[in-house]
Enzyme design. Structure first.
Site, short mmCIF file in Angstrom:
data_model
loop_
_atom_site.label_atom_id
_atom_site.label_comp_id
_atom_site.label_asym_id
_atom_site.label_seq_id
_atom_site.Cartn_x
_atom_site.Cartn_y
_atom_site.Cartn_z
N CYS A 51 0.81 -1.22 0.00
CA CYS A 51 0.00 0.00 0.00
C CYS A 51 0.85 1.27 0.00
CB CYS A 51 -0.95 0.01 1.20
SG CYS A 51 -2.54 -0.79 0.85
N PHE A 52 2.17 1.13 0.02
CA PHE A 52 3.09 2.26 -0.15
C PHE A 52 2.88 3.35 0.90
CE2 PHE A 52 1.38 0.65 -4.20
CZ PHE A 52 2.42 -0.19 -4.53
N CYS A 53 2.60 2.91 2.12
CA CYS A 53 2.39 3.85 3.24
C CYS A 53 1.30 4.87 2.93
CB CYS A 53 3.71 4.56 3.59
SG CYS A 53 5.05 3.44 4.00
N ASN A 54 0.30 4.46 2.17
CA ASN A 54 -0.79 5.37 1.79
C ASN A 54 -2.10 4.59 1.84
OD1 ASN A 54 -2.51 7.26 0.65
ND2 ASN A 54 -1.10 7.84 -0.97
#
Length: 597
Positions: A169-172
Site C-alpha cells: 500500500c506504499f504507506c498510503n
C-alpha cells in the site's frame, strides 16, 4: 529553520530518510509544542526533576542533535551534478514521464489470448501530461479468468528477472482503500485474517490487499520499460498475446507528450536491439516474440502455434515461445512427478486438483517454481548437484508399468504439495543416472521391442502433438450434441486444447491429417511418428478449475466410432553424437511427409 517570509508551516524533504527542512512562520512558532527534546534544543534542564526550558531561538528549538552538515554541504554539488548530467529538472520530468506514459499505454492495452485485459491500472487520469501525472505506474496484474494475481507472486518473479518493484500500500492507506475499493470493515477483517502492513499476504478472500508499483528515474531507459513489459508478457499473459488496438489509438490521441515513443530503441526477446520505424509500432515490436498473430495476416499451410511443457507430470502446463530440445524431449518436460504417501504416482484421474498447480521453469536462475492460488510459491533446483545426491534419498517408482529410479526433492516441496492437495505427498524427479527406453509400437503390433529412444516420466513417447483443425472439428460436434449434453456449457477451443495436454499444437491442416504423417520437420528438427494417443476420462478434467465433465470424450468416441484416440506421439531425430542444442520456436513452419499410397 525559521524565516520571516513564511506564510505557513510546511515540511520540505528530499526523501523519507534524507535531508529536509521545517519552514515555520515566526509568529506561529509558539503554537508548536514538542513532547521531547534533544541536544542543542534546551536553554536548561534538570536530570532529577521534570524541568526543561526550551531554547529561545526557534531554529535551535527544533534542531535536535547535530544537523547533517555534510549533507547540507553536498546539496549544491548534487544539484550541479544533476544539471550537468540531465540538463535540469524539466528534462528529467519530460524523460521520466515519457517512460511512464509508454509503459502505461502498452500495459493498460495488453490482453490475454481470450481478449481479457492483463492489468488493472490505478490512476485518476490517462497519463495525458507530466503536470498531472508523476513518473510512477500503479497496477495489479490479472489472469486470463479476470482474477487478480497477488502482488507478492509478481514481486518474486520480477526478482528472478533482476527487476525491482515496490508492492503493498506504499504507506498510503487512504489511496489504497480508494483505488482497491477496500472498506474500513474489510481493513479490520484483513487484520483478523493475519494481514499486516509489509507482509506477503497479497490476497484475502480473492481480493487484493495492495498493488504493484514501478517508478522511473532519470537513469531509467526505454530498454528498461521493454524489459519490464517482456517480463509481464512472458510470465503472466496467456498466449497468444493480444493488444487492444482501439485503446492504443485513443491514448495516442489523448496524450500530449513532447516525444514520439516510436523514436526509441526497443529490446526484443532474442536480445537484439532494433529501431522502431514507421513500418512497425512499439506494440508490434513487443508482441513479435510472444506467439501473437495478426488475424488479418496470411498463415502458412502448416505452422507450430503453441509449445507447452509439463515440468511436473499431471500438473499444469507452462507455455513457452522458444524452448530447448534435450535428449529426452523438450527440456525438463515431465522431469518431476508427485507421489502419495505410498510412493504411487498421482494423476488427475485420482487427484484432479493437480492441474491447479502451475510449475514454471526459470532457466537463468536454475529453479523450478511451484505456484498455486492461495499459497505462497516455492522453488526447487532444476539440476541435481552432489549435495542433493547425498542429502536426498533415491527411490523407486513406476510410470506406465516401467520401473523408474527417482530422487526425492526434499521436505519443503513435500510440505507445500501436501498442504495444497490435502494429503501426504512428495515431489520426486527422474534420476539423471537412470535411462528409460521407449517401447517400440509397430502398427497393429504389441509393445515388445525396446528402442534406443530415451524418455523422461512421460507415458508413451517424447512428444505429443495435436492439431487445431481436429480440435475445432470435435468442438463443432460437441455443439451439435449440446442439446443432449445435460446442460453442460459449450467448451471453447483453448479449453479443449488444454484438456488434451499436448506439447506441440499445430494449425493449418485438415482434421486428423496428422495421423498419417510418418515423418515431419518442425523448423530444423526432424520428428518420427510413434503412434496415436489413446484417450481416457482424464480429458474430462477442466484444466482451469479441476472439475470433471463428460465432454469431449463422448463426442470424440462418437466421431471415431469408439476409437478414442486424439493426437499423435512423436520422437525427435537428432544427429547421433550431436552436441549442438536444438530449439523449437512457436511460429515455425512444419514440413510433413504424408504416407504414400
Amino acid at each position: 529553520m525559521a524565516s520571516r517570509r513564511d506564510t505557513f508551516t510546511q515540511h520540505v524533504t528530499t526523501k523519507a530518510t534524507g535531508l529536509g527542512a521545517l519552514l515555520v512562520r515566526n509568529d506561529a512558532a509558539g503554537m508548536l509544542k514538542k513532547t521531547y527534546f534533544g541536544g542543542g534544543t534546551a536553554a536548561a534542564y534538570l536530570s532529577g526533576e521534570d524541568y526543561y526550558v526550551q531554547a529561545a531561538n526557534i531554529s535551535d528549538r527544533f534542531e535536535d542533535g547535530t544537523v547533517s552538515f555534510l549533507d547540507i554541504i553536498a546539496v549544491n554539488h548534487g544539484f550541479d551534478a544533476l544539471y550537468r548530467i540531465t540538463g535540469g529538472m524539466h528534462n528529467i520530468q519530460q524523460h521520466t514521464f515519457g517512460l511512464a506514459r509508454y509503459t502505461y499505454m502498452l500495459l493498460s492495452s495488453l490482453c490475454h489470448g481470450n481478449g481479457l485485459p492483463a492489468a488493472q491500472i490505478y490512476s485518476e487520469g490517462q497519463f495525458e501530461s507530466p503536470i498531472t501525472q508523476g513518473a510512477i505506474l500503479n497496477f495489479n496484474l490479472k489472469d486470463c479468468y479476470g482474477q487478480i494475481i497477488g502482488y507478492s507472486q509478481v514481486d518474486r518473479m520480477a526478482s528472478l528477472y533482476n527487476i525491482h518493484l515496490r508492492t503493498g500500500c506504499f504507506c498510503n492507506t487512504g489511496a489504497c482503500q480508494s483505488f482497491l475499493g477496500i472498506t474500513n470493515q474489510q481493513m479490520r477483517r484483513n487484520l483478523q485474517a493475519g494481514h499486516v502492513c509489509g507482509d506477503g499476504i497479497d490476497l484475502v478472500d480473492g481480493q487484493p490487499t495492495g498493488s504493484v508499483r514501478v517508478s522511473f528515474g532519470y537513469m531509467s531507459t526505454f530498454e528498461d520499460c521493454q524489459k519490464f513489459l517482456n517480463f509481464v508478457v512472458e510470465c503472466f499473459v496467456e498466449k497468444p498475446v493480444t493488444v487492444d488496438q482501439v485503446r492504443i489509438e485513443k491514448l495516442k490521441t489523448a496524450t500530449a507528450a513532447s516525444q514520439d515513443v516510436n523514436e526509441y530503441p526497443i529490446k526484443i526477446p532474442n536480445g537484439e536491439i532494433c529501431k522502431v520505424d514507421e513500418k512497425e509500432s512499439p506494440t508490434e515490436a513487443l508482441l513479435r516474440g510472444f506467439g501473437h498473430r495478426d488475424s488479418n495476416s496470411h498463415e502458412e499451410a502448416y505452422t507450430l502455434t503453441n509449445i507447452y511443457i509439463y515440468p511436473i507430470k499431471s500438473c499444469g502446463a507452462y507455455e513457452v515461445n522458444d524452448w530447448p530440445v534435450g535428449p529426452l524431449g523438450l527440456l525438463y518436460d515431465r522431469s518431476w512427478m508427485v507421489v502419495n504417501g505410498n510412493g504411487v504416482c498421482l494423476s488427475q484421474k485420482r487427484e484432479p486438483r493437480l492441474c491447479l498447480i502451475h510449475p514454471q521453469v526459470h532457466l537463468p536462475s536454475n529453479k523450478l517454481l511451484l505456484q498455486a492460488s492461495g499459497i505462497d510459491s516455492i522453488s526447487v533446483p532444476l539440476e541435481n548437484n552432489t549435495q542433493m545426491h547425498t542429502s536426498y534419498r533415491v527411490c523407486q517408482s513406476k510410470v506406465c508399468g516401467d520401473r523408474v529410479e527417482t530422487v526425492d526433492c526434499g521436505d519443503e516441496a513435500a510440505s507445500w504439495l501436501s498442504n495444497f492437495l490435502g494429503q501426504p505427498c512428495r515431489l520426486i524427479r527422474q534420476s539423471p543416472d537412470f535411462t528409460r527406453d521407449m517401447k517400440k509400437r509397430p502398427s497393429g503390433g504389441t509393445e515388445t521391442t525396446a528402442t534406443s529412444t530415451s524418455l523422461s516420466l512421460v507415458n508413451e513417447a517424447q512428444y505429443l502433438m495435436i492439431n487445431r483443425a481436429s480440435v475445432e472439428l470435435i468442438q463443432k460436434l460437441m455443439s451439435s450434441r449440446q442439446d443432449d449434453s445435460e446442460g453442460d456449457q459449450l467448451l471453447d477451443t483453448q479449453n479443449i486444447i488444454s484438456r488434451f495436454r499436448a506439447n506441440l499444437v499445430i494449425a493449418g491442416v485438415e482434421p486428423f491429417e496428422e495421423d498419417n504423417w510418418p515423418h515431419l520437420i518442425i523448423g530444423n528438427t526432424p520428428f518420427v511418428f510413434a503412434g496415436q494417443c489413446g484417450r481416457c476420462q482424464m480429458i474430462g478434467v477442466d484444466q482451469e478449475t479441476g472439475t470433471k465433465t463428460k465432454e469431449p470424450l463422448m463426442s470424440l468416441a462418437a466421431y471415431r466410432n469408439g476409437k478414442v484416440t486424439f493426437g499423435v506421439y512423436l520422437t525427435h531425430q537428432l544427429p547421433e553424437g550431436s552436441t549442438k542444442a536444438s530449439v523449437l520456436s512457436a511460429g515455425s513452419l512444419i514440413q510433413p511427409e504424408p504416407h504414400r499410397s
